[in-house]
Design an enzyme around this catalytic site. Structure first.
Site, PDB file in Angstrom:
ATOM      1  N   ASN A   1    -152.212 -80.391   4.041  1.00  0.00           N
ATOM      2  CA  ASN A   1    -152.144 -81.833   4.220  1.00  0.00           C
ATOM      3  C   ASN A   1    -150.927 -82.303   3.432  1.00  0.00           C
ATOM      4  OD1 ASN A   1    -152.865 -84.349   5.139  1.00  0.00           O
ATOM      5  ND2 ASN A   1    -154.454 -84.673   3.582  1.00  0.00           N
TER       6      ASN A   1
ATOM      7  N   ARG B   1    -156.024 -75.110   5.126  1.00  0.00           N
ATOM      8  CA  ARG B   1    -155.190 -76.002   5.935  1.00  0.00           C
ATOM      9  C   ARG B   1    -154.213 -76.685   4.992  1.00  0.00           C
ATOM     10  NH1 ARG B   1    -156.737 -81.686   5.649  1.00  0.00           N
ATOM     11  NH2 ARG B   1    -155.646 -82.083   7.586  1.00  0.00           N
TER      12      ARG B   1
ATOM     13  N   GLU C   1    -150.546 -80.564   0.072  1.00  0.00           N
ATOM     14  CA  GLU C   1    -151.802 -80.005  -0.425  1.00  0.00           C
ATOM     15  C   GLU C   1    -152.137 -78.748   0.359  1.00  0.00           C
ATOM     16  OE1 GLU C   1    -153.977 -84.285  -1.466  1.00  0.00           O
ATOM     17  OE2 GLU C   1    -154.706 -83.073   0.194  1.00  0.00           O
TER      18      GLU C   1
ATOM     19  N   TYR D   1    -150.787 -95.801   5.471  1.00  0.00           N
ATOM     20  CA  TYR D   1    -151.863 -95.147   4.732  1.00  0.00           C
ATOM     21  C   TYR D   1    -151.307 -94.198   3.675  1.00  0.00           C
ATOM     22  CZ  TYR D   1    -155.700 -91.994   3.685  1.00  0.00           C
ATOM     23  OH  TYR D   1    -156.624 -91.235   3.028  1.00  0.00           O
ATOM     24  N   LYS D   2    -150.246 -93.484   4.023  1.00  0.00           N
ATOM     25  CA  LYS D   2    -149.670 -92.540   3.074  1.00  0.00           C
ATOM     26  C   LYS D   2    -148.789 -93.248   2.046  1.00  0.00           C
ATOM     27  CE  LYS D   2    -150.029 -88.579   6.238  1.00  0.00           C
ATOM     28  NZ  LYS D   2    -150.850 -87.627   5.482  1.00  0.00           N
TER      29      LYS D   2
END
Lengths: 202, 355
Positions: B225, B223, B265, B316-317
């Site tokens: 991110n 996946r 990622e 958050y990021k």
């Protein structure tokens, strides 16, 4: 009243219950300060419990307040010590000699519960099999994520790392392995802009 | 093809650059013009030729320089690579998987010769040749996990599986999006993800855990991110946040195109054969806004995603303060035209920028 209801938080933050007598061949109880109240209540709930119990108690700033009452509860062994560090070898010895059927009860501050839990899990007791009850101060044991130093009994947010001197904010992210919450530099993006410290949960 | 390895840095003067080849194969993470968490898993069984999905462990032009950066991080802080005592076998599993995959997928760069437990490993780009006895730690210069992940791009978390749960019990973590292996080692899946907002309530982690517990040998998954990083800094660690945090405040409208990087990622998941652990490689790709927006579709889409992202996620990021400046910059690349579905650049079919 020594009980505090922690607000709901993230999933790594420990939650504590209420100690209850459990059937067992022997009982190891480790407590600090107001944690003594939880042990006395435990003794009240099962009159046979204390005869097979070993209490390791660190009064901290409660001094003699609870010591006589704990002795009167009739534990098989009672140790009263000045600090967790001083008691560590004894705790390891007792856990190392323990047999199947030992019940472990931890109560008092989060720092005490976390460190004692580490000792118990190190000898193979699953953390889910250990009873805990928070009593007394909401002070936290904090790890500085930058220098890795542990600051004990942190009561404000932010606070100053006792090792490297950085201003750290208090996170709820908690490591069982370190028995500590995580402290992270609060003014990294605006050096010198450090808010006034506030009491935790005030 | 033969890869030309860049001579570049991910710190100090930040000489990191993506070639045109690297820009076009960048793993752009947004398949539509908006973003929300999802369990966006798919089989990791190769992908289009030349893409980052083609090989099991992608090797690109940044390989040699990234490995040099990792060595610098480890010199400074050896706690970035740790393995709890029961994870040594999983370390050997990891070493085997990476050596076998790389030697098969890149035979001109890596060779592995095996005669029983006598192994001979050749890593040409890094100039390493090692003869050792498989499963005998004394025959390697360090533990097997550290040995092989000093030669493989991306971070590696090694997850033990027991009690229907995954436990972060080993890892090599020097290119992380602001999390600490030293703090999180020993935690279970829910605990190490505890600080992530919204996703728990959405049931994301419960579903992801269920999927991951059932990954089988030979059937890896993957996946994407993403987050944002100012300057091409691989080591955005909490350990060093007091040193790099200030860089987030040092962008201007003139420098943002070069300094602001989308950080993606590529996460893959492999069941390991002997230990039954799950190997979780987290490969970091960086691209400057000024390079990413050379792909018209990606420029349009990135603007829309960043503009509409919920505030909790932008916080958050870690780019909530810079979001207005990012949007000012990105809006020049959004002419309002529709974008094609999917992550690919679609250079031949998507219209040029009309502005």
């Amino acid at each position: 009243m020594s009980k505090f209801q922690f607000p709901e938080s993230i999933l790594s933050r420990p939650v504590y219950g209420t100690l209850a007598p459990r059937p067992g061949k022997s009982h190891l109880m480790i407590a600090d300060a107001e944690g003594a109240e939880a042990l006395l209540e435990l003794a009240d709930r099962d009159e046979n419990l204390m005869a097979n119990s070993h209490i390791i108690y660190l009064p901290k700033d409660t001094g003699e307040t609870y010591v006589d009452r704990l002795r009167a509860a009739g534990p098989n062994q009672l140790y009263v010590g000045p600090s967790f560090a001083a008691a560590t070898q004894r705790i390891r010895h007792v856990l190392g000699q323990a047999h199947m059927g030992l019940q472990v009860y931890l109560t008092g501050t989060e720092g005490l519960i976390g460190q004692a839990m580490n000792e118990a899990t190190a000898v193979g007791i699953p953390h889910t099999a250990i009873q805990t009850e928070h009593r007394g101060s909401v002070a936290r044991r904090m790890q500085c994520v930058h220098c890795k130093g542990i600051t004990e009994d942190v009561t404000t947010d932010p606070f100053v790392c006792s090792h490297c001197g950085l201003n750290l904010f208090v996170r709820d992210h908690y490591s069982r392995r370190l028995a500590a919450f995580q402290g992270v530099c609060i003014d990294a993006e605006d050096p010198g802009n450090v808010p006034d410290p506030v009491e935790l949960y005030s | 093809m033969t890869i030309q390895f860049n001579e570049e840095t991910f710190r100090d003067d930040y000489s990191f650059r993506n070639s045109d080849w690297a820009i076009k194969r960048f793993p752009f993470p947004f398949h539509e013009d908006s973003y929300m968490y999802s369990v966006n898993m798919e089989q990791h069984r190769g992908g289009p030729a030349g893409s980052v999905y083609e090989k099991r462990f992608d090797v690109d032009e940044h390989y040699v320089s990234e490995m040099r950066d990792r060595a610098l991080v480890l010199d400074d802080d050896p706690l970035r690579c740790q393995s709890l005592p029961h994870m040594t076998l999983a370390g050997w599993d990891t070493l085997e998987l990476i050596m076998v995959s790389k030697s098969e997928d890149y035979p001109d760069l890596f060779e592995l010769h095996r005669d029983g437990d006598q192994w001979h490993w050749i890593n040409r780009p890094m100039g390493i040749e090692q003869k050792f006895t498989f499963l005998d730690e004394t025959t390697l210069p360090c533990g097997p996990l550290e040995y092989i992940t000093r030669q493989a791009q991306g971070d590696f978390a090694v997850l033990d599986q027991r009690d229907e749960m995954l436990w972060m019990d080993a890892g090599m973590v020097t290119t992380q999006a602001d999390w600490s292996l030293d703090f999180d080692i020993g935690m279970n899946f829910f605990e190490w993800h505890a600080p992530v907002p919204l996703a728990h309530e959405m049931g994301i982690f419960k579903r992801a855990l269920k999927f991951l517990l059932n990954i089988q040998q030979g059937a890896p998954a993957r996946r994407l991110n993403w987050t944002m990083t100012v300057n091409p800094l691989l080591d955005t660690s909490p350990e060093n946040y007091h040193k790099w945090g200030i860089q987030k405040t040092q962008m201007t409208p003139e420098t943002i195109g070069a300094k602001q990087h989308l950080r993606v990622e590529l996460q893959t998941f492999y069941r390991l054969p002997r230990s039954n652990a799950l190997l979780f490689p987290i490969r970091c790709y960086l691209i400057a806004f000024q390079d990413l927006t050379t792909i018209p579709k990606w420029g349009r889409r990135l603007h829309r995603v960043i503009r509409d992202l919920p505030e909790e996620l932008a916080t958050y990021k870690g780019f909530i303060d810079n979001r207005p400046m990012m949007l000012d910059y990105l809006s020049q690349f959004d002419d309002g035209q529709p974008t094609s579905p999917g992550i690919w650049p679609d250079l031949t079919s998507e219209p040029a920028l009309k502005k």
